[in-house]
Design a protein around this motif. Structure first.
Motif, short mmCIF file in Angstrom:
data_model
loop_
_atom_site.label_atom_id
_atom_site.label_comp_id
_atom_site.label_asym_id
_atom_site.label_seq_id
_atom_site.Cartn_x
_atom_site.Cartn_y
_atom_site.Cartn_z
N THR A 158 43.74 -18.74 -164.62
CA THR A 158 42.36 -18.64 -164.18
C THR A 158 41.65 -19.96 -164.50
O THR A 158 42.16 -20.80 -165.22
N ASN A 159 40.45 -20.09 -163.96
CA ASN A 159 39.64 -21.28 -164.22
C ASN A 159 38.19 -20.84 -164.35
O ASN A 159 37.40 -20.99 -163.41
N PRO A 160 37.83 -20.26 -165.49
CA PRO A 160 36.48 -19.70 -165.64
C PRO A 160 35.37 -20.72 -165.50
O PRO A 160 34.28 -20.41 -165.01
N GLY A 161 35.64 -21.97 -165.91
CA GLY A 161 34.63 -23.01 -165.77
C GLY A 161 34.32 -23.30 -164.31
O GLY A 161 33.15 -23.45 -163.92
N GLU A 162 35.37 -23.37 -163.48
CA GLU A 162 35.17 -23.60 -162.06
C GLU A 162 34.49 -22.40 -161.41
O GLU A 162 33.61 -22.55 -160.54
N THR A 163 34.87 -21.19 -161.81
CA THR A 163 34.24 -19.99 -161.26
C THR A 163 32.75 -19.98 -161.57
O THR A 163 31.92 -19.67 -160.70
N ALA A 164 32.38 -20.33 -162.80
CA ALA A 164 30.97 -20.37 -163.19
C ALA A 164 30.20 -21.41 -162.38
O ALA A 164 29.05 -21.18 -161.96
N ARG A 165 30.83 -22.55 -162.15
CA ARG A 165 30.16 -23.60 -161.37
C ARG A 165 30.06 -23.23 -159.90
O ARG A 165 29.06 -23.54 -159.23
N HIS A 166 31.09 -22.56 -159.38
CA HIS A 166 31.02 -22.08 -157.99
C HIS A 166 29.89 -21.07 -157.84
O HIS A 166 29.15 -21.11 -156.85
N ARG A 167 29.76 -20.20 -158.80
CA ARG A 167 28.68 -19.21 -158.80
C ARG A 167 27.32 -19.90 -158.69
O ARG A 167 26.45 -19.48 -157.93
N ALA A 168 27.15 -20.97 -159.46
CA ALA A 168 25.88 -21.72 -159.42
C ALA A 168 25.69 -22.43 -158.08
O ALA A 168 24.59 -22.42 -157.51
N ARG A 169 26.76 -23.04 -157.57
CA ARG A 169 26.67 -23.81 -156.32
C ARG A 169 26.26 -22.97 -155.13
O ARG A 169 25.53 -23.43 -154.25
N ILE A 170 26.75 -21.72 -155.08
CA ILE A 170 26.47 -20.89 -153.90
C ILE A 170 25.25 -20.00 -154.09
O ILE A 170 24.97 -19.12 -153.26
N GLY A 171 24.52 -20.18 -155.19
CA GLY A 171 23.30 -19.41 -155.41
C GLY A 171 23.55 -17.97 -155.79
O GLY A 171 22.79 -17.08 -155.40
N ALA A 172 24.63 -17.74 -156.57
CA ALA A 172 25.00 -16.37 -156.93
C ALA A 172 24.70 -16.05 -158.39
O ALA A 172 25.31 -15.16 -158.97
N SER A 173 23.75 -16.76 -158.98
CA SER A 173 23.46 -16.54 -160.40
C SER A 173 22.96 -15.13 -160.68
O SER A 173 23.04 -14.64 -161.81
N ASN A 174 22.45 -14.46 -159.65
CA ASN A 174 21.99 -13.08 -159.82
C ASN A 174 23.12 -12.06 -159.65
O ASN A 174 22.91 -10.86 -159.88
N VAL A 175 24.31 -12.50 -159.26
CA VAL A 175 25.46 -11.60 -159.11
C VAL A 175 26.10 -11.42 -160.48
O VAL A 175 26.58 -12.38 -161.08
N LYS A 176 26.12 -10.20 -160.97
CA LYS A 176 26.69 -9.92 -162.30
C LYS A 176 28.21 -9.95 -162.22
O LYS A 176 28.81 -9.52 -161.22
N MET A 177 28.84 -10.43 -163.31
CA MET A 177 30.29 -10.56 -163.33
C MET A 177 30.90 -9.69 -164.43
O MET A 177 30.61 -9.87 -165.61
N PHE A 178 31.73 -8.74 -164.02
CA PHE A 178 32.50 -7.90 -164.93
C PHE A 178 33.82 -8.61 -165.20
O PHE A 178 34.62 -8.80 -164.27
N PHE A 179 34.07 -8.96 -166.46
CA PHE A 179 35.31 -9.61 -166.85
C PHE A 179 36.32 -8.56 -167.30
O PHE A 179 36.09 -7.86 -168.29
#
Length: 267
Positions: free
Chosen positions: A134-155
Motif C-alpha cells: 500500500t501507499n498511504p501517503g500517496e492515497t492521502a495526497r490523492h484525496r487532497a488533490r481531488i477535493g475528497a477531504s470530506n470523504v471519510k476513510m475506514f482503514f
C-alpha cells in the motif's frame, strides 16, 4: 461524540453492504444479462436493506473475484453507472468500496457523492491476491488533490485472506495506524467475508486507539451482534442479511429487519 453519530444519526451504526454482481471485465460477468441485470439486482438488494432499517449502505464490487489491488477503469466506470442509476432510490448515507484499490474508491466517491470508503490503505501483506503493498501517503495526497477531504476513510487493519508480512501485534498496528495515518475509522475483520470477527481482537484494538471509532467488519449476526457492539462503535454487515445467511444469495428483508430489531433494542 464520534463523527459517525452525526452522519448516521445514531450511535453504533450498522452499515450494510450492497454487493454488486460481476461487472464488465470480471471473469464471471453475465454478458447476456448485461449491466441492466446488474442494476436490477442491486436495486432489489438496496430496497431490502433500506426497508429492513439499516443506517447506511456501502456499494462494493464484491463479486469481482479474484480482486485486483489496482482496479481497472472499466470497473470504476461500471460502479459509477450503477450508483447513478440507483441514486434517486437511496435514502440513507452511502459509501463505496472498490476492491482493493483506495485511490479508485476515492475517485468513485467523489464522482457519486459518496460519504465514505473502506479499504486496505496501510500495511504490507502476504495475501491470496499476491504480495499486497500500500501507499498511504500517496492515497492521502490523492484525496487532497481531488477535493475528497470530506470523504471519510475506514482503514481495514485486519485484511481478509491476508496476513501482515512481518509479525506485529494488533495493538501495535492499531496504535501506529492511528498515529501515522489519522484514519476516520478502523475496521477489524475475520478471515473471509462472513467470518466472525474475534471479539478479543476487537477489544484489543478498541483499547489501543484513543480517538478513532472501531468497527466490526465481518461476521456479525443477530446472535452475536450485541456482544460485538458492546465493544465496537458500529458494524459493517452483509452475509447475515442474505437468504439463509449465504454469501452468494440476495438480501432477505426479513433477516435485515430481525437483525436491526436486536440492534435497536441494544442501542
Amino acid at each position: 461524540m464520534f463523527w459517525t453519530e452525526e452522519l448516521f444519526h445514531t450511535k453504533k451504526p450498522i452499515i450494510a453492504m450492497c454487493h454488486l454482481q460481476p461487472l464488465p471485465g470480471d471473469p464471471k460477468y453475465d454478458a447476456a444479462g448485461g449491466m441492466k441485470k446488474v442494476v436490477e439486482l442491486a436495486r432489489k438488494d438496496l430496497d431490502a436493506l433500506q426497508e429492513g432499517g439499516v443506517d447506511g449502505i456501502m456499494f462494493s464490487n464484491e463479486f469481482s473475484l479474484p480482486y485486483l489491488t489496482k482496479m481497472e477503469t472499466v470497473t470504476v466506470a461500471a460502479m459509477a453507472d450503477i450508483i447513478g442509476e440507483l441514486k434517486t432510490d437511496i435514502s440513507i448515507p452511502y459509501g463505496v468500496n472498490c476492491l482493493w484499490d483506495p485511490v479508485a474508491s476515492l475517485d468513485l466517491a467523489v464522482a457519486t457523492d459518496a460519504k465514505f470508503i473502506r479499504e486496505i490503505i496501510s500495511g504490507v501483506y502476504a495475501s491470496d491476491f499476491g504480495l499486497w503493498n500500500t501507499n498511504p501517503g500517496e492515497t492521502a495526497r490523492h484525496r487532497a488533490r481531488i477535493g475528497a477531504s470530506n470523504v471519510k476513510m475506514f482503514f481495514n487493519i485486519v485484511p481478509e485472506a491476508a496476513k501482515y508480512l512481518v509479525d506485529r501485534n494488533i495493538a501495535e498496528i492499531a496504535k501506529t495506524t492511528e498515529f501515522n495515518n489519522d484514519p476516520d475509522a478502523i475496521c477489524v475483520s475475520g478471515l473471509t467475508a462472513g467470518s466472525e470477527t474475534d471479539s478479543q481482537i476487537l477489544k484489543i484494538v478498541k483499547d489501543a486507539v484513543k480517538r478513532t471509532p472501531v468497527f466490526c467488519n465481518t461476521g456479525c449476526n443477530k446472535d452475536n451482534v450485541v456482544r460485538q457492539l458492546s465493544i465496537a462503535d458500529g458494524a459493517i454487515c452483509a452475509t447475515t442479511f442474505k437468504y439463509d445467511g449465504i454469501f452468494e444469495n440476495a438480501v432477505d428483508v426479513k433477516r435485515v429487519s430481525e437483525f436491526m430489531q436486536v440492534v435497536k433494542a441494544h442501542r
